[in-house]
Design an enzyme around this catalytic site. Structure first.
Site, PDB file in Angstrom:
ATOM      1  N   ASP A 317       1.767  -7.730  -9.203  1.00  0.00           N
ATOM      2  CA  ASP A 317       0.692  -8.148  -8.314  1.00  0.00           C
ATOM      3  C   ASP A 317      -0.391  -8.873  -9.121  1.00  0.00           C
ATOM      4  OD1 ASP A 317      -0.573  -8.107  -5.695  1.00  0.00           O
ATOM      5  OD2 ASP A 317      -1.996  -6.688  -6.548  1.00  0.00           O
ATOM      6  N   GLU A 364       3.643 -12.539  -8.372  1.00  0.00           N
ATOM      7  CA  GLU A 364       2.778 -12.793  -7.201  1.00  0.00           C
ATOM      8  C   GLU A 364       1.841 -13.926  -7.602  1.00  0.00           C
ATOM      9  OE1 GLU A 364      -0.400 -13.325  -5.318  1.00  0.00           O
ATOM     10  OE2 GLU A 364      -0.991 -11.398  -6.198  1.00  0.00           O
ATOM     11  N   ASP A 417      -1.032  -7.592   2.870  1.00  0.00           N
ATOM     12  CA  ASP A 417      -2.439  -7.959   3.014  1.00  0.00           C
ATOM     13  C   ASP A 417      -2.688  -8.884   4.207  1.00  0.00           C
ATOM     14  OD1 ASP A 417      -3.568  -6.508   0.934  1.00  0.00           O
ATOM     15  OD2 ASP A 417      -3.214  -8.076  -0.541  1.00  0.00           O
TER      16      ASP A 417
END
Length: 516
Positions: A317, A364, A417
Site C-alpha cells: 500500500d 499500489e 477506499d
C-alpha cells in the site's frame, strides 16, 4: 537460516525461499476482508465461513482472494492502524474451530450470536470474544501436552517479533488509552532491567498473548493450505507505514523519526488529492531511511519475508512512499504543508530480489505518480494497479481506461477506499456520466455489470472486484471513507445476498474472458 542481529534483536528469515512463489497468470478474484465474511458470531473470522468462501471462489473459477491487513486494531478499527505489523487480530479467530479443538463448548458461543450479522459491532463484540478466548486459554493450559510440540515450534519460529508484541499488549492492558511513549521512562526507553522485570510481572498476560497468536496462525495456515489446494491464492495487503502506538515502533525507535520523548517529529500522508482537498494526514511516524540502510534494512527484510510466507501475493500500500514520501511536521493540522523526501526503496528491493528472485508484489501506484515511481515499479517488474472508477473523469486518454493500460496490472472496479460502484455511479459528476454513457452506450441500470465486464475483458493479467460490487450494493455497503475516523470497516455480507444468478454470471464472465 540467516539471522540479522541488531541491538539485541534478532530478525530471522529463511533466504532459501522458493524463487517463484505465485502463478501471476491471467486470472480474477474477489476483494473481501475476513471481517466482512458472513456468520453468526459478530464478526467474520477464519472459521467455517472462510472455508465456505473459498468453496464459492473455486465454484466460480476465481483464483484470487484479496484481503486487508490482518493485525489487531485500535481506535477506529482500521486494519491500516494496527498494534503490530506481524501479529494477527484475536477478533478474526474462528470460535467454531476452537470448538472442534475442544477448547470451547458450543453452548458457550451463545453470547456471540446476539450481535448484528449486517455489520461488525467492534466495541460490543470484543469483550465477549475476549472472555471466550480466555476460557479457551485456560483449557489450552489444562491440555498443554496435546499442543506442546506445535506450540514450542511456533515460539521458536516467531519469538523475534512475538516477545516484544506480547509484552507490549500486556503493558497496554494496564491503561489501553495510554500510548507507549507515555509509559514510565525505563520501559518506554526499553531499559533491559525494566523489560526483564515486566516479563516476570506480566508473565500470565504475556502467555495469553502468545496463545492468541499461536491459535491465529494455526487457523490462518490451515485456511491457506485449504485455499491453495483448491487453486485459490491468498492476496495480502501490507501498509507502508505502521502505527505510532505499536510494538514495532516501541521496539525499533531508531528507525523512525522520533524526538527524545518518543513523539514523531514528522508524520506520513499525501498532499491534496482525489479523496481530500486538504490531503490525507495519517499520523504515522515516517521512517528514518538512513538508519534503515545502516541496519541493512533488517526490519523491512524481516517484514517482507514474513509476508511472503503468509500470502501468495502481497500488495504494498502507498508504494510511492518507497521512492519518496510526503513528510509533514507532526504539529500540522492538515497534510497541505509537507514536502517530498527521498526514500531508499531501490536499495531495499534490490536486496530483496537478490534473496528471492521474482517479487510477487503488487505496487499500489495510485494518486500522484511520478516517472521516478514508475521506474522503481518497472525496474523490478512489479504489477501496478488500475481502478475503473478513476477512468471516466476525463477523456479517452485517461490512463485507467482499459484500452490505455497494458498487461502488467491488476484492474479493479474500485478499492476498499472507494464508494461501491453503484454508489459511485449515483453520485457521479455530469461529465463522468456522459463519459460512461459514451463509453458503454447503456443505461445507468446496467452500468455496474458493464464496468465489471470491462475489467474482466481488459488485458490486465489480474482483475478483481470488491464483493460489494459483485452484489451491486449501493453506498450503504461502502467499507471505508478516507479522512473519517468512525463508522468504517464494519460492512458484512450475507450468503442470501449471493444469488445463484450472480454465481453463474461471474463464472461465465470468467470463462468468456479467459480468466479461468
Amino acid at each position: 537460516m540467516e539471522i540479522y542481529s541488531v541491538q539485541k534483536k534478532r530478525f530471522i528469515f529463511d533466504p532459501n525461499l522458493e524463487k517463484v512463489r505465485s502463478n501471476m497468470t491471467r486470472s480474477s478474484g474477489i476483494l473481501l476482508h475476513i471481517s466482512s465474511l458472513p456468520g453468526k458470531y459478530g464478526v467474520g473470522t477464519l472459521g467455517e465461513e472462510a472455508y465456505d468462501f473459498v468453496d464459492f471462489l473455486r465454484e466460480t473459477d476465481q483464483k484470487l482472494w484479496q484481503i486487508l491487513p490482518l493485525g489487531p486494531t485500535g481506535f477506529g478499527n482500521s486494519p491500516y492502524q494496527s498494534y503490530s505489523a506481524f501479529a494477527g487480530s484475536d477478533l478474526l479467530i474462528g470460535v467454531d474451530r476452537l470448538v472442534k479443538d475442544n477448547l470451547l463448548k458450543k453452548s458457550e458461543l451463545a453470547d456471540l450470536t446476539k450481535f448484528s450479522d449486517k455489520k461488525v459491532e467492534y466495541e460490543q463484540v470484543a469483550p465477549v470474544k475476549t472472555a471466550l478466548l480466555k476460557k479457551a486459554f485456560k483449557r489450552f493450559n489444562e491440555k498443554f501436552d496435546l499442543y506442546k510440540e506445535d506450540y514450542f515450534n511456533f515460539l521458536g519460529e516467531h519469538s523475534w517479533w512475538l516477545d516484544d508484541y506480547s509484552l507490549f499488549q500486556s503493558l497496554k492492558e494496564q491503561d489501553p488509552d495510554l500510548i507507549w511513549n507515555k509509559w514510565k521512562k525505563p520501559v518506554k526507553q526499553r531499559d533491559q532491567l525494566a523489560i526483564d522485570k515486566a516479563h516476570l510481572e506480566f508473565a500470565e498476560a504475556i502467555n495469553y498473548q502468545r496463545f492468541i497468536q499461536f491459535i491465529f496462525f494455526k487457523q490462518w495456515f490451515d485456511l491457506k493450505e485449504y485455499a491453495n489446494n483448491h487453486d485459490v491464492q491468498l492476496f495480502g495487503d501490507m501498509p507502508l507505514y505502521v502505527s505510532l502506538d505499536s510494538a514495532d515502533v516501541w521496539g525499533n525507535q531508531d528507525i523512525f523519526l522520533l524526538d527524545d520523548k518518543g513523539n514523531p517529529t514528522h508524520v506520513g500522508g499525501v498532499p491534496p488529492d482525489y479523496f481530500s482537498e486538504t490531503g490525507q494526514l495519517w499520523g504515522n511516524p515516517v521512517f528514518d531511511w538512513e538508519r534503515l540502510a545502516e541496519r541493512d534494512f533488517d526490519w523491512w527484510m524481516a517484514r517482507l519475508h514474513f509476508s511472503f510466507k503468509m500470502y501468495d501475493l502481497i500488495r504494498i500500500d502507498h508504494f510511492r512512499g518507497l521512492e519518496s514520501f510526503w513528510s509533514v511536521e507532526a504539529d500540522e493540522k492538515t497534510a497541505i504543508k509537507g514536502e517530498w523526501v527521498p526514500a531508499k526503496g531501490l536499495e531495499l528491493l534490490k536486496l530483496l530480489k537478490s534473496q528471492i528472485g521474482e517479487l510477487p508484489v503488487i505496487a499500489e501506484d495510485l494518486g500522484v505518480i511520478t516517472p521516478e515511481v514508475e521506474n522503481l515499479r518497472d525496474e523490478f517488474e512489479l504489477v501496478g494497479m488500475k481502478v475503473l472508477q478513476f477512468a471516466y473523469a476525463s477523456d479517452e486518454t485517461n490512463e485507467h481506461l482499459p484500452h490505455n493500460f497494458g498487461e502488467n496490472f491488476v484492474v479493479y472496479t474500485g478499492t476498499h477506499d472507494n464508494d461501491t460502484t453503484v454508489g459511485w455511479i449515483k453520485s457521479a459528476t455530469i461529465d463522468e456520466r456522459q463519459n460512461l454513457k459514451y463509453y458503454f452506450n447503456v443505461g445507468i441500470a446496467k452500468l455496474s455489470d458493464r464496468i465489471i465486464e470491462a475489467a474482466w475483458a481488459s488485458v490486465a493479467k489480474m482483475a478483481i472486484v470488491p464483493m460489494q460490487d459483485l452484489l451491486a450494493l449501493d453506498s450503504k455497503g461502502r467499507m471505508n471513507v478516507p479522512g473519517t475516523a468512525v463508522g468504517n470497516w464494519e460492512w458484512r455480507f450475507k450468503w442470501e445476498q449471493l444469488k445463484s444468478s450472480k454465481k453463474e454470471y461471474l463464472k461465465e464472465l470468467t470463462k468468456r474472458y479467459n480468466r479461468s
